[in-house]
Design an enzyme around this catalytic site. Sequence first.
Site, PDB file in Angstrom:
ATOM      1  N   THR A  11       3.409 -11.510  -9.032  1.00  0.00           N
ATOM      2  CA  THR A  11       2.145 -11.538  -8.312  1.00  0.00           C
ATOM      3  C   THR A  11       1.006 -11.420  -9.333  1.00  0.00           C
ATOM      4  OG1 THR A  11       1.877  -9.144  -8.052  1.00  0.00           O
ATOM      5  CG2 THR A  11       3.286 -10.267  -6.445  1.00  0.00           C
ATOM      6  N   TYR A  53      -1.207  -9.093  -9.372  1.00  0.00           N
ATOM      7  CA  TYR A  53      -1.257  -7.666  -9.699  1.00  0.00           C
ATOM      8  C   TYR A  53      -0.177  -7.315 -10.722  1.00  0.00           C
ATOM      9  CZ  TYR A  53      -1.631  -2.638  -8.639  1.00  0.00           C
ATOM     10  OH  TYR A  53      -1.811  -1.277  -8.720  1.00  0.00           O
ATOM     11  N   ASP A  89       0.858  -1.193   0.000  1.00  0.00           N
ATOM     12  CA  ASP A  89       0.000   0.000   0.000  1.00  0.00           C
ATOM     13  C   ASP A  89       0.894   1.242   0.000  1.00  0.00           C
ATOM     14  OD1 ASP A  89      -1.764   2.101   0.603  1.00  0.00           O
ATOM     15  OD2 ASP A  89      -3.018   0.817   1.851  1.00  0.00           O
TER      16      ASP A  89
END
Length: 222
Positions: A196, A198, A119
């Site tokens: 990943t 993402y 994040d």
Amino acid sequence: MRQRKAKDLENKLDAYGEILVREPSPKAWADAFAPGVEGDLYVEIGCGKGKFAVKKAADNPEDRFVAIEGQGTVMLRALAKAEEAGLPGNLRFTLAFVNGMEALFEESSLAGVYLNFSDPWPKARHEKRRLTYWERLLDYAWAVRNGGFIEIKTDNDSLFEFTIEQIEEKCRETLEIIELTRDLHGSEYESRFTMTEYEEKFSGKGKNINYVKVTVNKNKGE
């Protein structure tokens, strides 16, 4: 983004008791893995849906991997992915937010730490919450042995520049950059081969992936 809590989440998590370590502690990992799996210990902090950790474990069956995730609903997906892969022996998960490595691992017990697409906490007043804030980086380094590493990937350019500044200005006596690129998938670095979910999605759309690997040297400042 906060995930909607899955219905009957706790019971669903309990179904994965063999690979989910419910009470992580520095002593928990000695007996957490399948018999005979005694290789180096690696940790992914913020494992998401588990694609990265599962592939790392599959490619390195002699080593041990701990995948940490703070959101239970996301963890449930990661556990299902690991079970489908059929390789629980050297991969374990734990549901936790990492606020201090000493609560989870012994000093110098890790060979490496992975931070993938953390994040970015974009507001300046939240910089201490970023997983690459200098105090956090040094905390990870405390748990990593000399010569071990921390690898960081992010698609967020601002977070990456912040991370490099933290390493070079605040952590230079302990951490040394050995690999760095702002276009991982245009580079020759081996890390580009383990993605990943993402990363696969956004690199496929042409988004650059930032990457840095640092080695830990706790004697550097002496």
